[in-house]
Design an enzyme around this catalytic site. Sequence first.
Site, PDB file in Angstrom:
ATOM      1  N   GLY A   1     -54.281  23.550  60.671  1.00 48.01           N
ATOM      2  CA  GLY A   1     -54.537  22.075  60.433  1.00 48.01           C
ATOM      3  C   GLY A   1     -53.680  21.084  60.960  1.00 48.01           C
TER       4      GLY A   1
ATOM      5  N   ARG B   1     -71.848 -12.446  40.130  1.00 40.71           N
ATOM      6  CA  ARG B   1     -71.501 -11.839  38.825  1.00 40.71           C
ATOM      7  C   ARG B   1     -70.730 -13.103  37.934  1.00 40.71           C
ATOM      8  NH1 ARG B   1     -72.675  -8.740  34.718  1.00 40.71           N
ATOM      9  NH2 ARG B   1     -70.760  -7.956  33.629  1.00 40.71           N
TER      10      ARG B   1
ATOM     11  N   ASP C   1     -54.971  11.057  70.537  1.00 43.13           N
ATOM     12  CA  ASP C   1     -54.264   9.558  70.665  1.00 43.13           C
ATOM     13  C   ASP C   1     -55.374   8.496  70.853  1.00 43.13           C
ATOM     14  OD1 ASP C   1     -51.519  10.664  70.838  1.00 43.13           O
ATOM     15  OD2 ASP C   1     -51.443  10.372  72.819  1.00 43.13           O
TER      16      ASP C   1
ATOM     17  N   ILE D   1     -65.616  21.336  61.707  1.00 52.07           N
ATOM     18  CA  ILE D   1     -65.841  20.643  62.870  1.00 52.07           C
ATOM     19  C   ILE D   1     -67.139  19.869  62.720  1.00 52.07           C
ATOM     20  CG2 ILE D   1     -66.545  21.453  65.347  1.00 52.07           C
ATOM     21  CD1 ILE D   1     -63.807  22.403  64.359  1.00 52.07           C
ATOM     22  N   THR D   2     -66.763  18.643  62.632  1.00 47.78           N
ATOM     23  CA  THR D   2     -67.714  17.363  62.798  1.00 47.78           C
ATOM     24  C   THR D   2     -68.678  17.350  63.943  1.00 47.78           C
ATOM     25  OG1 THR D   2     -65.924  16.189  61.620  1.00 47.78           O
ATOM     26  CG2 THR D   2     -67.788  14.950  62.388  1.00 47.78           C
TER      27      THR D   2
ATOM     28  N   GLU E   1     -58.407  13.815  62.124  1.00 49.44           N
ATOM     29  CA  GLU E   1     -57.575  13.422  63.144  1.00 49.44           C
ATOM     30  C   GLU E   1     -56.072  13.207  62.940  1.00 49.44           C
ATOM     31  OE1 GLU E   1     -59.705  11.460  66.182  1.00 49.44           O
ATOM     32  OE2 GLU E   1     -61.465  11.862  65.338  1.00 49.44           O
TER      33      GLU E   1
HETATM   34  N1  CAA Z   1     -49.507  13.401  74.407  1.00 51.45           N
HETATM   35  C1  CAA Z   1     -48.953  13.953  75.281  1.00 51.45           C
HETATM   36  N2  CAA Z   1     -48.255  15.094  74.832  1.00 51.45           N
HETATM   37  C2  CAA Z   1     -48.049  15.397  73.613  1.00 51.45           C
HETATM   38  C3  CAA Z   1     -48.333  14.461  72.597  1.00 51.45           C
HETATM   39  C4  CAA Z   1     -49.134  13.662  73.153  1.00 51.45           C
HETATM   40  N3  CAA Z   1     -49.570  12.812  72.112  1.00 51.45           N
HETATM   41  N4  CAA Z   1     -47.970  15.187  71.300  1.00 51.45           N
HETATM   42  C5  CAA Z   1     -46.973  15.911  71.668  1.00 51.45           C
HETATM   43  N5  CAA Z   1     -47.074  16.282  73.067  1.00 51.45           N
HETATM   44  C6  CAA Z   1     -46.440  17.448  73.772  1.00 51.45           C
HETATM   45  C7  CAA Z   1     -44.865  17.248  73.492  1.00 51.45           C
HETATM   46  O1  CAA Z   1     -44.165  16.286  74.370  1.00 51.45           O
HETATM   47  C8  CAA Z   1     -44.297  18.704  73.646  1.00 51.45           C
HETATM   48  O2  CAA Z   1     -44.375  18.889  75.102  1.00 51.45           O
HETATM   49  P1  CAA Z   1     -43.345  19.784  75.744  1.00 51.45           P
HETATM   50  O3  CAA Z   1     -43.489  21.330  75.199  1.00 51.45           O
HETATM   51  O4  CAA Z   1     -43.502  19.799  77.380  1.00 51.45           O
HETATM   52  O5  CAA Z   1     -42.060  19.114  75.537  1.00 51.45           O
HETATM   53  C9  CAA Z   1     -45.496  19.319  73.148  1.00 51.45           C
HETATM   54  O6  CAA Z   1     -46.702  18.414  73.261  1.00 51.45           O
HETATM   55  C10 CAA Z   1     -45.258  19.832  71.603  1.00 51.45           C
HETATM   56  O7  CAA Z   1     -45.021  18.691  71.099  1.00 51.45           O
HETATM   57  P2  CAA Z   1     -44.682  18.728  69.476  1.00 51.45           P
HETATM   58  O8  CAA Z   1     -43.223  19.477  69.462  1.00 51.45           O
HETATM   59  O9  CAA Z   1     -44.327  17.491  69.039  1.00 51.45           O
HETATM   60  O10 CAA Z   1     -45.591  19.590  68.894  1.00 51.45           O
HETATM   61  P3  CAA Z   1     -45.860  20.194  67.296  1.00 51.45           P
HETATM   62  O11 CAA Z   1     -46.180  21.520  67.457  1.00 51.45           O
HETATM   63  O12 CAA Z   1     -44.493  19.579  66.683  1.00 51.45           O
HETATM   64  O13 CAA Z   1     -46.925  19.183  66.710  1.00 51.45           O
HETATM   65  C11 CAA Z   1     -47.955  17.159  65.689  1.00 51.45           C
HETATM   66  C12 CAA Z   1     -47.116  17.800  66.706  1.00 51.45           C
HETATM   67  C13 CAA Z   1     -48.038  15.759  65.896  1.00 51.45           C
HETATM   68  C14 CAA Z   1     -47.777  17.587  64.242  1.00 51.45           C
HETATM   69  C15 CAA Z   1     -49.300  17.906  65.937  1.00 51.45           C
HETATM   70  O14 CAA Z   1     -49.421  18.975  65.720  1.00 51.45           O
HETATM   71  C16 CAA Z   1     -50.550  17.122  65.309  1.00 51.45           C
HETATM   72  O15 CAA Z   1     -50.910  16.147  65.833  1.00 51.45           O
HETATM   73  N6  CAA Z   1     -51.154  17.753  63.968  1.00 51.45           N
HETATM   74  C17 CAA Z   1     -52.273  17.117  63.654  1.00 51.45           C
HETATM   75  C18 CAA Z   1     -53.511  17.902  64.124  1.00 51.45           C
HETATM   76  C19 CAA Z   1     -54.813  17.014  64.096  1.00 51.45           C
HETATM   77  O16 CAA Z   1     -54.564  15.749  64.261  1.00 51.45           O
HETATM   78  N7  CAA Z   1     -55.862  17.485  63.979  1.00 51.45           N
HETATM   79  C20 CAA Z   1     -57.023  16.709  63.921  1.00 51.45           C
HETATM   80  C21 CAA Z   1     -58.258  17.729  64.317  1.00 51.45           C
HETATM   81  S1  CAA Z   1     -59.650  17.046  65.142  1.00 51.45           S
HETATM   82  C22 CAA Z   1     -60.423  16.234  63.548  1.00 51.45           C
HETATM   83  O17 CAA Z   1     -60.144  16.058  62.596  1.00 51.45           O
HETATM   84  C23 CAA Z   1     -61.875  15.739  64.043  1.00 51.45           C
HETATM   85  C24 CAA Z   1     -62.745  15.333  63.120  1.00 51.45           C
HETATM   86  O18 CAA Z   1     -63.080  16.093  62.162  1.00 51.45           O
HETATM   87  C25 CAA Z   1     -63.424  13.981  63.418  1.00 51.45           C
END
Ligand code: CAA
Length: 383
Positions: free
Chosen positions: A131, A271, A243, A157-158, A366
């Site tokens: 997650g 009210r 993002d 999965i929305t 997200e």
């Molecule tokens: N843009 C581009 N590259 C990125 C990035 C970004 N925003 N964020 C990280 N990266 C890259 C890093 O630069 C790194 O690259 P290199 O290996 O080349 O150096 C690589 O990705 C790994 O980055 P991290 O070491 O920062 O990765 P991490 O494993 O520590 O995780 C985290 C980072 C931010 C915690 C990430 O796991 C995260 O965002 N977690 C939350 C997941 C999430 O939001 N899930 C939502 C599911 S979808 C949903 O919710 C939809 C719905 O229901 C409506």
Amino acid sequence: MDLELTAEQTLLRDTARELATKEILPAAAQIDREHRFPKEIVARMGEMGLLGVAVPEDFGGSGMDTVSYALALEEISRACASTGVIMSVQNSLVCDPILGFGTDAQKKRWLPRLAAGKALGCFALSEPDAGSDAAAQRTTAVRDGERWVLNGTKNFITNGPVADVVVLFAIGGQDAHGQDGRAISAFLIPTDTPGLKLGPVDDKLGIRGAPSSQIFLEDCAVPAGALLGQPGQGFKIAMRTLDGGRIGIGAQAVGIARAAFEDATNYALQRKTFGQPIAEHQAIQFKLADMCTEIDAARLLVWRAAVKKDAGLRHTTESSMAKLFASEVANRAAKEAVQVFGGYGYLTDFPVERHFRDAKITEIYEGTSEIQRLVIASALLKA
Ligand code: CAA
């Protein structure tokens, strides 16, 4: 710095507001009560260009910017948070990565239908054990000649139960050291592909009109052309997509906050206690003033992130700040709105208890608020 909206942005916002006020708001309570996917409203949004706001006109979209998208999404979410997230997933999590990473064939196949609402999409990153730690994927994609074979389970999965296509992530493809099978790859898969099955629809606290479910992959074989972007590029595709997605959830949260604020204000004017409308009491005025100020601040953060995205600049931190702040504002506003309504706020007869339930998810999906704080802190410490 110019905070004036363009004529085009104003027009889209007003169009979305009219749809929201006339067609969505009157149905919102029933959509929530019956856990009903608002099919007819989604069709209307497709006709009006709200499902592919930033998709270029060449691919059947509205060809507008992210600020316009945020404006429209706030209006839709003000009326119905479920409809808001359906719109957000379609625009941010499906059209956007196809546009950014898809081949010409993938764009031509999917974007016109998605933008028109003739097809719906979903985004499958989360898993039972992945997650917040999105990189901990267990779903696998194994290359077998000209096809990939996928196995695994996706969670929450929305739009999953109503989707025609899924942007899906799995372990498979080369990692940074050129080793096979270690990195995450992204795929674009029609949901009627044999081996792809849906779980039952999730029974949720809020956004009950936006159906979500698990997706199971059992030896699900897809052609090589289903790969989205390069093999091993999946994690970056997911992060870059989020993002943009977090701008959408920020806008959704502003819409929910506005719903709570506007409903509370109208109620406070009618009210009466101690011989006068409760809006005359300073205790209520302070709540309304705080809500209104925080909503403006949240909206400005959303707009800033949207402007950076439109300028083609990295907007990771700005999106996380917008989503973090707006979601917390939505929760505070909804909680205070229930308080303004008093005992009536606790009844399902009034909309504020729905706003209270709907607001909560914006702090979770997200990326939870905790994850947004990690993203923000990581950027500030690097800087
Ligand atoms: N843009 C581009 N590259 C990125 C990035 C970004 N925003 N964020 C990280 N990266 C890259 C890093 O630069 C790194 O690259 P290199 O290996 O080349 O150096 C690589 O990705 C790994 O980055 P991290 O070491 O920062 O990765 P991490 O494993 O520590 O995780 C985290 C980072 C931010 C915690 C990430 O796991 C995260 O965002 N977690 C939350 C997941 C999430 O939001 N899930 C939502 C599911 S979808 C949903 O919710 C939809 C719905 O229901 C409506």
